[in-house]
Scaffold this motif. Structure first.
Motif, PDB file in Angstrom:
ATOM      1  N   LEU A  26       0.832  -1.200   0.000  1.00  0.00           N
ATOM      2  CA  LEU A  26       0.000   0.000   0.000  1.00  0.00           C
ATOM      3  C   LEU A  26       0.874   1.262   0.000  1.00  0.00           C
ATOM      4  CD1 LEU A  26      -3.110   0.434   2.321  1.00  0.00           C
ATOM      5  CD2 LEU A  26      -1.666   2.342   1.676  1.00  0.00           C
ATOM      6  N   ALA A  27       1.876   1.274   0.869  1.00  0.00           N
ATOM      7  CA  ALA A  27       2.774   2.431   0.952  1.00  0.00           C
ATOM      8  C   ALA A  27       3.481   2.656  -0.388  1.00  0.00           C
ATOM      9  CB  ALA A  27       3.787   2.232   2.069  1.00  0.00           C
ATOM     10  N   ALA A  28       3.978   1.571  -0.965  1.00  0.00           N
ATOM     11  CA  ALA A  28       4.733   1.672  -2.220  1.00  0.00           C
ATOM     12  C   ALA A  28       3.865   2.249  -3.333  1.00  0.00           C
ATOM     13  CB  ALA A  28       5.268   0.297  -2.612  1.00  0.00           C
ATOM     14  N   VAL A 177       0.220   8.589   9.063  1.00  0.00           N
ATOM     15  CA  VAL A 177       0.528   9.121   7.734  1.00  0.00           C
ATOM     16  C   VAL A 177       0.591  10.632   7.885  1.00  0.00           C
ATOM     17  CG1 VAL A 177      -0.262   9.368   5.365  1.00  0.00           C
ATOM     18  CG2 VAL A 177      -0.759   7.257   6.620  1.00  0.00           C
ATOM     19  N   ASP A 178       1.773  11.189   7.775  1.00  0.00           N
ATOM     20  CA  ASP A 178       1.931  12.636   7.924  1.00  0.00           C
ATOM     21  C   ASP A 178       1.248  13.129   9.204  1.00  0.00           C
ATOM     22  OD1 ASP A 178       3.160  12.487   5.434  1.00  0.00           O
ATOM     23  OD2 ASP A 178       1.329  12.985   4.358  1.00  0.00           O
ATOM     24  N   GLY A 179       1.408  12.389  10.280  1.00  0.00           N
ATOM     25  CA  GLY A 179       0.850  12.800  11.563  1.00  0.00           C
ATOM     26  C   GLY A 179      -0.585  12.381  11.803  1.00  0.00           C
ATOM     27  N   GLU A 180      -1.242  11.887  10.760  1.00  0.00           N
ATOM     28  CA  GLU A 180      -2.641  11.458  10.911  1.00  0.00           C
ATOM     29  C   GLU A 180      -2.674   9.994  11.341  1.00  0.00           C
ATOM     30  OE1 GLU A 180      -5.156  13.565  10.450  1.00  0.00           O
ATOM     31  OE2 GLU A 180      -6.852  12.170  10.582  1.00  0.00           O
ATOM     32  N   GLY A 181      -3.361   9.699  12.441  1.00  0.00           N
ATOM     33  CA  GLY A 181      -3.395   8.344  12.977  1.00  0.00           C
ATOM     34  C   GLY A 181      -4.575   7.531  12.488  1.00  0.00           C
ATOM     35  N   PHE A 182      -4.322   6.254  12.227  1.00  0.00           N
ATOM     36  CA  PHE A 182      -5.381   5.322  11.832  1.00  0.00           C
ATOM     37  C   PHE A 182      -5.218   4.058  12.651  1.00  0.00           C
ATOM     38  CE2 PHE A 182      -4.598   8.026   8.188  1.00  0.00           C
ATOM     39  CZ  PHE A 182      -5.860   8.312   7.689  1.00  0.00           C
ATOM     40  N   TRP A 183      -6.266   3.655  13.312  1.00  0.00           N
ATOM     41  CA  TRP A 183      -6.218   2.475  14.165  1.00  0.00           C
ATOM     42  C   TRP A 183      -6.977   1.316  13.517  1.00  0.00           C
ATOM     43  CZ3 TRP A 183     -10.508   1.220  17.942  1.00  0.00           C
ATOM     44  CH2 TRP A 183     -10.234   0.026  18.627  1.00  0.00           C
ATOM     45  N   GLY A 184      -6.306   0.194  13.375  1.00  0.00           N
ATOM     46  CA  GLY A 184      -6.993  -1.026  12.958  1.00  0.00           C
ATOM     47  C   GLY A 184      -6.720  -1.453  11.526  1.00  0.00           C
ATOM     48  N   ALA A 185      -6.677  -2.781  11.360  1.00  0.00           N
ATOM     49  CA  ALA A 185      -6.472  -3.347  10.023  1.00  0.00           C
ATOM     50  C   ALA A 185      -7.639  -2.982   9.106  1.00  0.00           C
ATOM     51  CB  ALA A 185      -6.334  -4.865  10.112  1.00  0.00           C
ATOM     52  N   ASP A 186      -8.802  -2.742   9.692  1.00  0.00           N
ATOM     53  CA  ASP A 186      -9.964  -2.431   8.855  1.00  0.00           C
ATOM     54  C   ASP A 186      -9.989  -0.962   8.429  1.00  0.00           C
ATOM     55  OD1 ASP A 186     -10.486  -1.653  11.432  1.00  0.00           O
ATOM     56  OD2 ASP A 186     -12.230  -2.958  11.692  1.00  0.00           O
ATOM     57  N   LEU A 188      -7.334   0.206   6.606  1.00  0.00           N
ATOM     58  CA  LEU A 188      -6.365   0.319   5.512  1.00  0.00           C
ATOM     59  C   LEU A 188      -7.001   0.961   4.272  1.00  0.00           C
ATOM     60  CD1 LEU A 188      -4.387  -3.038   5.868  1.00  0.00           C
ATOM     61  CD2 LEU A 188      -3.549  -0.718   6.321  1.00  0.00           C
ATOM     62  N   GLY A 189      -8.283   0.687   4.053  1.00  0.00           N
ATOM     63  CA  GLY A 189      -8.979   1.289   2.915  1.00  0.00           C
ATOM     64  C   GLY A 189      -9.070   2.796   3.068  1.00  0.00           C
ATOM     65  N   MET A 190      -9.435   3.235   4.251  1.00  0.00           N
ATOM     66  CA  MET A 190      -9.527   4.674   4.533  1.00  0.00           C
ATOM     67  C   MET A 190      -8.148   5.325   4.417  1.00  0.00           C
ATOM     68  SD  MET A 190     -10.743   6.574   8.044  1.00  0.00           S
ATOM     69  CE  MET A 190     -12.332   7.395   7.984  1.00  0.00           C
ATOM     70  N   LEU A 191      -7.141   4.635   4.911  1.00  0.00           N
ATOM     71  CA  LEU A 191      -5.766   5.154   4.847  1.00  0.00           C
ATOM     72  C   LEU A 191      -5.341   5.326   3.375  1.00  0.00           C
ATOM     73  CD1 LEU A 191      -2.911   3.732   7.080  1.00  0.00           C
ATOM     74  CD2 LEU A 191      -2.486   4.436   4.763  1.00  0.00           C
ATOM     75  N   ALA A 192      -5.685   4.349   2.557  1.00  0.00           N
ATOM     76  CA  ALA A 192      -5.343   4.434   1.125  1.00  0.00           C
ATOM     77  C   ALA A 192      -6.053   5.630   0.483  1.00  0.00           C
ATOM     78  CB  ALA A 192      -5.720   3.140   0.414  1.00  0.00           C
ATOM     79  N   LEU A 195      -4.280   8.803   1.422  1.00  0.00           N
ATOM     80  CA  LEU A 195      -3.068   9.008   0.629  1.00  0.00           C
ATOM     81  C   LEU A 195      -3.421   9.446  -0.789  1.00  0.00           C
ATOM     82  CD1 LEU A 195      -1.084   5.910   1.885  1.00  0.00           C
ATOM     83  CD2 LEU A 195      -0.287   8.281   2.064  1.00  0.00           C
ATOM     84  N   GLU A 196      -4.419   8.816  -1.338  1.00  0.00           N
ATOM     85  CA  GLU A 196      -4.861   9.093  -2.710  1.00  0.00           C
ATOM     86  C   GLU A 196      -5.297  10.547  -2.864  1.00  0.00           C
ATOM     87  OE1 GLU A 196      -6.019   6.154  -5.017  1.00  0.00           O
ATOM     88  OE2 GLU A 196      -5.764   7.731  -6.512  1.00  0.00           O
ATOM     89  N   SER A 197      -6.073  11.009  -1.879  1.00  0.00           N
ATOM     90  CA  SER A 197      -6.695  12.331  -2.000  1.00  0.00           C
ATOM     91  C   SER A 197      -5.877  13.434  -1.339  1.00  0.00           C
ATOM     92  CB  SER A 197      -8.082  12.296  -1.358  1.00  0.00           C
ATOM     93  OG  SER A 197      -7.962  12.098   0.038  1.00  0.00           O
ATOM     94  N   GLY A 198      -4.876  13.043  -0.562  1.00  0.00           N
ATOM     95  CA  GLY A 198      -4.140  14.044   0.187  1.00  0.00           C
ATOM     96  C   GLY A 198      -4.852  14.480   1.458  1.00  0.00           C
ATOM     97  N   GLY A 199      -5.826  13.706   1.872  1.00  0.00           N
ATOM     98  CA  GLY A 199      -6.545  14.011   3.116  1.00  0.00           C
ATOM     99  C   GLY A 199      -7.812  14.806   2.852  1.00  0.00           C
ATOM    100  N   TRP A 200      -8.639  14.913   3.870  1.00  0.00           N
ATOM    101  CA  TRP A 200      -9.905  15.636   3.708  1.00  0.00           C
ATOM    102  C   TRP A 200     -10.340  16.254   5.013  1.00  0.00           C
ATOM    103  CZ3 TRP A 200      -9.602  10.240   3.139  1.00  0.00           C
ATOM    104  CH2 TRP A 200     -10.085   9.507   4.227  1.00  0.00           C
TER     105      TRP A 200
END
Lengths: 200, 200
Positions: A26-28, A177-186, A188-192, A195-200
């Motif tokens: 995902l990071a790559a 990700v750039d200081g934004e925290g995400f908890w949980g394997a579930d 990963l979609g939101m995290l992607a 990254l895609e959108s540059g945050g919201w």
């Protein structure tokens, strides 16, 4: 190159094990590196008033079922190990020792520890198992065994755990990700999407 | 027609509020109806040894931030109400009373309660607010006010909560699809894939 994604985890966490199969790819995809940061959930649970999932009424049964389901969903080999969970101090110390000189080897070692526990059912709380896992990854077994007991790696492991907690980490896996925290394997979609959108 | 999806929730749960904006559309996409089942998180937390997110060190701060972020992600209006959380007994009783004769009106009422709390910041723990929300939805205000205090709807609300807990519900939102449980607004994607594929 943008800042790396940070992946905080405890080696005894099934959700971290699942995430470990996805996070580097995902990071790559977004031109990012990923820093793996093993920590100890015990102190994090103490700080947050949380407790081990498996011990919680209702939630324990749900989680046990959810791990099986998530493994099938992600097509990742998985078997709830016995004993579970276990102390991951030796594995975390070994990781930080390796990471100080060979970050790439440290990550391979971490994958091997996850696989040993969640695929092979090996008791990764045992120092001998951790050393054997490292040896199979071409680490210097004697040096690794020594490092696990050295105060410097005990301290490093504790410091990394304390630093994670100070940043708000209360569970595993936990990503920044750039200081934004995400908890949980579930997540990963939101995290992607983040990254895609540059945050919201 | 396949069995309906069951949507268990507490009116004071932000994650349930977010899920309420998606679940009916998601169910319809797979030719399913969705049954809304308000319950009280207090007894569920007692049964599971859990506590209110907002009171938990670290997790409380994460959740507060996550609710804001999730609202922006889903493009759903949201403001953390004050006071938060609140007792939702009156709203749940009113729902079950309405549902006994007019399920469609009960669902509209539930949406209005969520909006009143998470968009309007109105204190839905107050019986008078619940009655006003119902009246604005063309409910018989006097009958609704009476129902909230009637033993039969007190008992119904308690029985629904107990039944949910007996089925393993420990948080909000919680969904069942053909007996398969999914906890959390962040599992709607997995739930959709489950419906799409017939499970795995």
């Amino acid at each position: 190159m943008p800042a790396p994604i940070e992946f905080f985890f405890d080696f005894s966490s099934p959700y971290a094990y699942f995430a470990s199969h996805r996070i580097d790819e995902l990071a790559a995809r977004f031109g990012r590196d990923c820093l793996w940061k093993p920590m100890l959930l015990g102190p994090a649970f103490k700080a947050s008033g949380n407790q081990r999932l498996i011990d919680q009424p209702l939630k324990g049964a749900y989680s046990t079922h959810d791990w099986e389901r998530m493994a099938r969903w992600m097509k990742v080999p998985y078997r709830l190990p016995e004993p579970f969970p276990v102390a991951t101090t030796s594995a975390a110390r070994a990781f930080w020792w390796l990471d100080s000189t060979e970050p790439r080897a440290a990550k391979s070692f971490a994958r091997a520890v996850f696989a040993a526990y969640f695929e092979g059912g090996r008791d990764i709380s045992a120092k001998a198992e951790v050393v054997a896992i490292g040896a199979a990854q071409a680490c210097d077994a004697q040096a690794l065994a020594a490092a696990i007991d050295e105060p410097v790696w005990k301290d490093k492991c504790r410091a990394e755990t304390d630093a994670a907690i100070a940043r708000g980490v209360f569970g595993s896996p936990f990503f920044f990700v750039d200081g934004e925290g995400f908890w949980g394997a579930d997540r990963l979609g939101m995290l992607a999407e983040w990254l895609e959108s540059g945050g919201w």
